[in-house]
Design a protein around this motif. Structure first.
Motif, PDB file in Angstrom:
ATOM      1  N   VAL A   8       0.772  -1.111   0.174  1.00 55.87           N
ATOM      2  CA  VAL A   8      -0.100   0.277   0.072  1.00 55.87           C
ATOM      3  C   VAL A   8       0.738   1.270   0.042  1.00 55.87           C
ATOM      4  O   VAL A   8       0.495   2.165  -0.757  1.00 55.87           O
ATOM      5  CB  VAL A   8      -0.909  -0.022   1.201  1.00 55.87           C
ATOM      6  N   VAL A   9       1.883   1.425   0.693  1.00 50.44           N
ATOM      7  CA  VAL A   9       2.888   2.399   0.927  1.00 50.44           C
ATOM      8  C   VAL A   9       3.589   2.512  -0.441  1.00 50.44           C
ATOM      9  O   VAL A   9       3.558   3.811  -1.014  1.00 50.44           O
ATOM     10  CB  VAL A   9       3.774   2.330   2.062  1.00 50.44           C
ATOM     11  N   GLY A  93       9.077   2.076  -4.830  1.00 46.99           N
ATOM     12  CA  GLY A  93       8.558   0.684  -4.487  1.00 46.99           C
ATOM     13  C   GLY A  93       9.511   0.176  -3.217  1.00 46.99           C
ATOM     14  O   GLY A  93       9.257   0.135  -1.944  1.00 46.99           O
ATOM     15  N   TYR A  94      10.602  -0.008  -3.740  1.00 44.54           N
ATOM     16  CA  TYR A  94      11.685  -0.684  -2.858  1.00 44.54           C
ATOM     17  C   TYR A  94      12.175   0.245  -1.689  1.00 44.54           C
ATOM     18  O   TYR A  94      12.086  -0.090  -0.624  1.00 44.54           O
ATOM     19  CB  TYR A  94      12.916  -0.965  -3.766  1.00 44.54           C
ATOM     20  N   GLY A  95      12.472   1.557  -2.245  1.00 43.80           N
ATOM     21  CA  GLY A  95      12.836   2.377  -1.136  1.00 43.80           C
ATOM     22  C   GLY A  95      11.711   2.951  -0.094  1.00 43.80           C
ATOM     23  O   GLY A  95      11.975   2.856   0.836  1.00 43.80           O
ATOM     24  N   VAL A 153      -3.300   1.305   5.498  1.00 40.91           N
ATOM     25  CA  VAL A 153      -4.042   0.580   4.474  1.00 40.91           C
ATOM     26  C   VAL A 153      -5.381   1.308   4.121  1.00 40.91           C
ATOM     27  O   VAL A 153      -5.651   1.398   2.817  1.00 40.91           O
ATOM     28  CB  VAL A 153      -4.442  -0.793   5.100  1.00 40.91           C
ATOM     29  N   VAL A 154      -6.244   1.829   4.935  1.00 40.94           N
ATOM     30  CA  VAL A 154      -7.468   2.553   4.659  1.00 40.94           C
ATOM     31  C   VAL A 154      -7.335   3.919   3.827  1.00 40.94           C
ATOM     32  O   VAL A 154      -7.724   3.954   2.795  1.00 40.94           O
ATOM     33  CB  VAL A 154      -8.181   3.059   6.001  1.00 40.94           C
ATOM     34  N   VAL A 155      -6.242   4.698   4.133  1.00 43.61           N
ATOM     35  CA  VAL A 155      -5.527   5.598   3.374  1.00 43.61           C
ATOM     36  C   VAL A 155      -5.389   5.299   2.045  1.00 43.61           C
ATOM     37  O   VAL A 155      -5.774   6.074   1.168  1.00 43.61           O
ATOM     38  CB  VAL A 155      -4.611   6.349   4.238  1.00 43.61           C
ATOM     39  N   VAL A 159      -6.952   6.391  -1.658  1.00 39.69           N
ATOM     40  CA  VAL A 159      -5.944   6.945  -2.716  1.00 39.69           C
ATOM     41  C   VAL A 159      -6.239   6.040  -3.896  1.00 39.69           C
ATOM     42  O   VAL A 159      -6.213   6.720  -5.250  1.00 39.69           O
ATOM     43  CB  VAL A 159      -4.460   7.040  -2.188  1.00 39.69           C
ATOM     44  N   TRP A 160      -6.216   4.814  -4.063  1.00 39.25           N
ATOM     45  CA  TRP A 160      -6.226   4.027  -5.178  1.00 39.25           C
ATOM     46  C   TRP A 160      -7.456   4.181  -5.870  1.00 39.25           C
ATOM     47  O   TRP A 160      -7.697   4.123  -6.784  1.00 39.25           O
ATOM     48  CB  TRP A 160      -6.054   2.491  -4.627  1.00 39.25           C
TER      49      TRP A 160
END
Length: 177
Positions: A8-9, A93-95, A153-155, A159-160
């Motif tokens: 998610v992040v 993503g990795y960072g 996760v909710v945020v 966003v998605w």
């Protein structure tokens, strides 16, 4: 941080980047690459730890000594094939995965658990898991990092959703086959 929260992040960080860089939500392929990049550290380390190849679940994939060369190599490959945006997505993503594993240890004062960042040069003790954040006054209920992860996760879902749910149509098409 729980593995799904890293995904998610990773998506949210890439979505923020595309909004800042181009003023638009992310497209499907790079958003997917960012999510994969966010998953890679755990996809490497958790199975190796389960097989007792490494002592704990945050070693090779979580080490900057591995991550930086890997991200650079993949970015150079993506650039070579005129897909540098995918290299950037993977790096974000990795960072984001590595960056979001740090705060819980700092907040709880477990600085010694940050050894994963330079493993194997620095030792990585066993991960102590969920961190307490404090007690909710009047209720006596202990707040933990899992609470913050649930909020993340909710945020991320919001966003998605606001980004037009990239990838959902492709998923429905795959299910319909």
């Amino acid at each position: 941080m729980q593995p799904v929260v890293h995904l998610v992040v990773g998506y949210c960080c890439y979505a923020a980047y595309t909004r800042f860089d181009r003023g638009e939500p992310p497209s499907i392929a790079p958003a997917g690459v960012a999510i994969v990049g966010a998953a890679v550290p755990d996809l490497l380390d958790k199975p190796l730890s389960s097989a007792s190849v490494v002592p704990v679940g945050r070693t090779i994939g979580h080490s900057l000594l591995f991550a930086v060369p890997l991200v650079l190599l993949l970015w150079l490959l993506a650039r070579r094939f005129d897909r540098s945006h995918l290299g950037v997505a993977f790096a974000i993503g990795y960072g984001s995965h590595l960056a979001t594993d740090v705060p819980w240890h700092v907040i709880s004062g477990d600085y010694h658990e940050l050894g994963f960042l330079l493993w194997p040069v620095t030792p990585m003790p066993a991960y102590t898991g969920v961190k307490p954040l404090g007690t909710i006054p009047g209720v006596g209920l202990e707040a933990t990092t899992l609470w913050l992860e649930a909020v993340i996760v909710v945020v991320g879902i919001v966003v998605w959703w606001l980004d037009g749910r990239p990838g959902l149509g492709m998923l429905w098409q795959a299910i319909d086959r």
